[in-house]
Design a protein around this motif. Sequence first.
Motif, PDB file in Angstrom:
ATOM      1  N   GLU A 132       0.829  -1.202   0.000  1.00 46.08           N
ATOM      2  CA  GLU A 132       0.000   0.000   0.000  1.00 46.08           C
ATOM      3  C   GLU A 132       0.860   1.247   0.000  1.00 46.08           C
ATOM      4  O   GLU A 132       2.015   1.219   0.429  1.00 46.08           O
ATOM      5  CB  GLU A 132      -0.865   0.028   1.273  1.00 46.08           C
ATOM      6  CG  GLU A 132      -2.097  -0.850   1.228  1.00 46.08           C
ATOM      7  CD  GLU A 132      -3.176  -0.291   0.300  1.00 46.08           C
ATOM      8  OE1 GLU A 132      -2.901   0.648  -0.467  1.00 46.08           O
ATOM      9  OE2 GLU A 132      -4.310  -0.815   0.357  1.00 46.08           O
ATOM     10  N   SER A 133       0.254   2.349  -0.392  1.00 40.35           N
ATOM     11  CA  SER A 133       0.956   3.629  -0.257  1.00 40.35           C
ATOM     12  C   SER A 133       0.709   4.163   1.157  1.00 40.35           C
ATOM     13  O   SER A 133      -0.205   3.727   1.849  1.00 40.35           O
ATOM     14  CB  SER A 133       0.426   4.619  -1.290  1.00 40.35           C
ATOM     15  OG  SER A 133      -0.905   4.945  -0.955  1.00 40.35           O
ATOM     16  N   ASP A 134       1.559   5.096   1.534  1.00 37.17           N
ATOM     17  CA  ASP A 134       1.437   5.722   2.850  1.00 37.17           C
ATOM     18  C   ASP A 134       0.037   6.334   3.026  1.00 37.17           C
ATOM     19  O   ASP A 134      -0.547   6.285   4.112  1.00 37.17           O
ATOM     20  CB  ASP A 134       2.516   6.819   2.960  1.00 37.17           C
ATOM     21  CG  ASP A 134       2.685   7.295   4.383  1.00 37.17           C
ATOM     22  OD1 ASP A 134       3.482   6.677   5.112  1.00 37.17           O
ATOM     23  OD2 ASP A 134       2.002   8.271   4.780  1.00 37.17           O
ATOM     24  N   TRP A 135      -0.501   6.851   1.945  1.00 34.82           N
ATOM     25  CA  TRP A 135      -1.838   7.476   1.985  1.00 34.82           C
ATOM     26  C   TRP A 135      -2.896   6.479   2.457  1.00 34.82           C
ATOM     27  O   TRP A 135      -3.647   6.748   3.385  1.00 34.82           O
ATOM     28  CB  TRP A 135      -2.177   8.026   0.599  1.00 34.82           C
ATOM     29  CG  TRP A 135      -3.638   8.344   0.400  1.00 34.82           C
ATOM     30  CD1 TRP A 135      -4.542   7.586  -0.293  1.00 34.82           C
ATOM     31  CD2 TRP A 135      -4.366   9.478   0.889  1.00 34.82           C
ATOM     32  NE1 TRP A 135      -5.788   8.169  -0.257  1.00 34.82           N
ATOM     33  CE2 TRP A 135      -5.718   9.343   0.468  1.00 34.82           C
ATOM     34  CE3 TRP A 135      -4.013  10.599   1.656  1.00 34.82           C
ATOM     35  CZ2 TRP A 135      -6.699  10.271   0.779  1.00 34.82           C
ATOM     36  CZ3 TRP A 135      -5.003  11.530   1.962  1.00 34.82           C
ATOM     37  CH2 TRP A 135      -6.330  11.366   1.533  1.00 34.82           C
ATOM     38  N   TYR A 136      -2.945   5.321   1.830  1.00 32.97           N
ATOM     39  CA  TYR A 136      -3.996   4.354   2.184  1.00 32.97           C
ATOM     40  C   TYR A 136      -3.772   3.734   3.561  1.00 32.97           C
ATOM     41  O   TYR A 136      -4.714   3.553   4.327  1.00 32.97           O
ATOM     42  CB  TYR A 136      -4.102   3.249   1.126  1.00 32.97           C
ATOM     43  CG  TYR A 136      -4.769   3.737  -0.135  1.00 32.97           C
ATOM     44  CD1 TYR A 136      -6.155   3.902  -0.176  1.00 32.97           C
ATOM     45  CD2 TYR A 136      -4.030   4.053  -1.270  1.00 32.97           C
ATOM     46  CE1 TYR A 136      -6.777   4.376  -1.317  1.00 32.97           C
ATOM     47  CE2 TYR A 136      -4.645   4.518  -2.421  1.00 32.97           C
ATOM     48  CZ  TYR A 136      -6.027   4.672  -2.446  1.00 32.97           C
ATOM     49  OH  TYR A 136      -6.643   5.147  -3.565  1.00 32.97           O
ATOM     50  N   GLU A 139      -2.317   7.927   6.063  1.00 29.74           N
ATOM     51  CA  GLU A 139      -2.838   9.309   6.051  1.00 29.74           C
ATOM     52  C   GLU A 139      -4.349   9.419   5.922  1.00 29.74           C
ATOM     53  O   GLU A 139      -4.985  10.155   6.666  1.00 29.74           O
ATOM     54  CB  GLU A 139      -2.137  10.120   4.970  1.00 29.74           C
ATOM     55  CG  GLU A 139      -0.763  10.565   5.444  1.00 29.74           C
ATOM     56  CD  GLU A 139      -0.089  11.526   4.499  1.00 29.74           C
ATOM     57  OE1 GLU A 139      -0.693  12.568   4.188  1.00 29.74           O
ATOM     58  OE2 GLU A 139       1.038  11.212   4.073  1.00 29.74           O
ATOM     59  N   ALA A 140      -4.931   8.646   4.988  1.00 26.66           N
ATOM     60  CA  ALA A 140      -6.387   8.723   4.806  1.00 26.66           C
ATOM     61  C   ALA A 140      -7.101   8.186   6.043  1.00 26.66           C
ATOM     62  O   ALA A 140      -8.273   8.488   6.276  1.00 26.66           O
ATOM     63  CB  ALA A 140      -6.796   7.938   3.567  1.00 26.66           C
ATOM     64  N   PRO A 144      -1.396  11.039  10.350  1.00 25.58           N
ATOM     65  CA  PRO A 144      -0.430  11.845   9.584  1.00 25.58           C
ATOM     66  C   PRO A 144       1.010  11.425   9.881  1.00 25.58           C
ATOM     67  O   PRO A 144       1.245  10.709  10.857  1.00 25.58           O
ATOM     68  CB  PRO A 144      -0.704  13.275  10.071  1.00 25.58           C
ATOM     69  CG  PRO A 144      -1.465  13.143  11.340  1.00 25.58           C
ATOM     70  CD  PRO A 144      -2.106  11.806  11.365  1.00 25.58           C
ATOM     71  N   GLU A 164       6.036   7.892  -4.422  1.00 23.85           N
ATOM     72  CA  GLU A 164       5.282   7.782  -3.167  1.00 23.85           C
ATOM     73  C   GLU A 164       5.878   6.667  -2.325  1.00 23.85           C
ATOM     74  O   GLU A 164       6.561   5.777  -2.835  1.00 23.85           O
ATOM     75  CB  GLU A 164       3.793   7.513  -3.419  1.00 23.85           C
ATOM     76  CG  GLU A 164       3.533   6.266  -4.225  1.00 23.85           C
ATOM     77  CD  GLU A 164       2.057   6.000  -4.442  1.00 23.85           C
ATOM     78  OE1 GLU A 164       1.231   6.823  -4.044  1.00 23.85           O
ATOM     79  OE2 GLU A 164       1.741   4.936  -4.990  1.00 23.85           O
ATOM     80  N   GLU A 181     -13.677   5.313  -1.581  1.00 25.13           N
ATOM     81  CA  GLU A 181     -13.337   6.115  -2.776  1.00 25.13           C
ATOM     82  C   GLU A 181     -14.134   5.623  -3.986  1.00 25.13           C
ATOM     83  O   GLU A 181     -14.666   6.408  -4.765  1.00 25.13           O
ATOM     84  CB  GLU A 181     -11.835   6.004  -3.085  1.00 25.13           C
ATOM     85  CG  GLU A 181     -10.969   6.858  -2.172  1.00 25.13           C
ATOM     86  CD  GLU A 181      -9.474   6.744  -2.496  1.00 25.13           C
ATOM     87  OE1 GLU A 181      -8.717   7.614  -2.059  1.00 25.13           O
ATOM     88  OE2 GLU A 181      -9.076   5.784  -3.186  1.00 25.13           O
ATOM     89  N   ALA A 300     -11.480  12.637   4.133  1.00 26.01           N
ATOM     90  CA  ALA A 300     -10.378  12.226   3.252  1.00 26.01           C
ATOM     91  C   ALA A 300     -10.880  11.589   1.962  1.00 26.01           C
ATOM     92  O   ALA A 300     -10.230  11.674   0.919  1.00 26.01           O
ATOM     93  CB  ALA A 300      -9.447  11.262   3.996  1.00 26.01           C
TER      94      ALA A 300
END
Length: 344
Positions: A132-136, A139-140, A144, A164, A181, A300
Motif C-alpha cells: 500500500e501507499s502511505d496514503w492508504y 494518512e487517509a 499523519p 510515493e 473512494e 479524506a
Amino acid sequence: MVTDNLDLDIDGIARDGEAAIAGARSTDALAQVETGYLGKRSALTRAHRKLGGLSPDARKEAGQRLNDVRTRLESLTEARRADRLDLSEVIPEAVRSAPARGHLHLVTQARAELEDVFVSMGFTVAEGPEAESDWYNFEALNIPPAHPARGMYDTLYLDIGEPETVLLRTHTSPVQIHLMEKAVRDRTLPIHAVMPGKCFRLDTPDARHLPVFNQIEGLVVDRDITFGDLAGTIQIFTEAYFGAGIQSRLRPAYFPFTEPSAEYEITCTLCLGEGCRTCSHTGWIELGGCGMVDPAVFAAVGIDWSEWSGFAFGFGIDRLAQMRHAIPDMRSFMENDIRFLSQF
Ligand code: DAH
C-alpha cells in the motif's frame, strides 16, 4: 506320545498358525489371524483346556510346548505388524505412489467460515492490495506523518518517498479507503462489506502474535448508523462464530480512524477466564478493534458526514481461529508440523 491320546496336534497347530501369519495380506487380515490362532476359541486355547485330562508329568510337558507355540506365534504376529506389512501385493502401484490428500490450512478455513458468517449477515466481501501507499495505510486513516500511532504499525517499506512511499500494509483498514473512494466515484453508497487479507508488522512472534498475520475488516456506511448497530453486529457475530455462551466485551480504546473506538475481547477459551500464559493472565483475549468512522476519514474520501455515518471493525483471523480451537500458541500455525495441522 502321551499327548496324542488327547488328540493334541501341537505341531499341526504351530504349522497352521505360522502359515496363516505369514500369509496375512493386510493389517485387518493379520488381526483376524491373531484372533483365530491365539484367541479364546483358537485350537491353541482349546488344547490348553484339555490338559487337565493328562497325568501331571504329561501335562507339564504338553503345557510347556503349548506355551512355546503361543510365544512363537505372538512374536511372529508382532514382527509382521512391525514390518507394517508389505502391501505391494494387494495395493496397485498407482495407488501406493499417489501423494496423501491434504486439506486447507486452519487459518484459510477460518477465513472462509468468517466470510460465510458475514455474508449471511448481509455483508459483501472485498479485497485490497497487500502493498500500500502511505496514503492508504496511514494518512487517509487520519494517521499523519510522525503521528505516535505509527509506532505500533512498523513494517517493511518497499519504497520511500518519490513518487510515493510504498509499504506492506499493517492492517486491512486501508481497504476501507479503497471501497469508500470507489463508492463515491461510482455513486454506490451505502457500503456493507468485509475485507479479509494478510497484514505485516515488525512484531516478534509469541503466543498471540505473528509478524505476518490475517485480519478481516468490516465497514458499514449508511444513514443513521449508531454505536448500537456496531455492538449488535459484533454480538451476533460472536454467537455465530463461537457459539452461544461465550462472553464478549467492548472496552474503550483509541484508534485514529474511529471515534469513539473500542477493543473487542472475549473470555480466553484456554483458561475460561481463570488466567493463563496465552492471555497473559488476564482471562481475556483481544480479538480486534472497532468504532464509529471518524469524520476526518469521511473527509479524506469525500463523503458528507452530515448525511452518512458508519462503523468499522478489524479482527485478527489467526486470533479468532486460535480462540475457536483453544490453541495455546499461535506460532503452531507457522511451524508446518503435520501432526498439528492434520488435526484441523
Ligand atoms: N486497524 C486496527 C489495527 O489493526 C484495528 C481496527 C480498529 C480496525 C478499529 C477498525 C477499527 O476498522 O474501526 O490495529
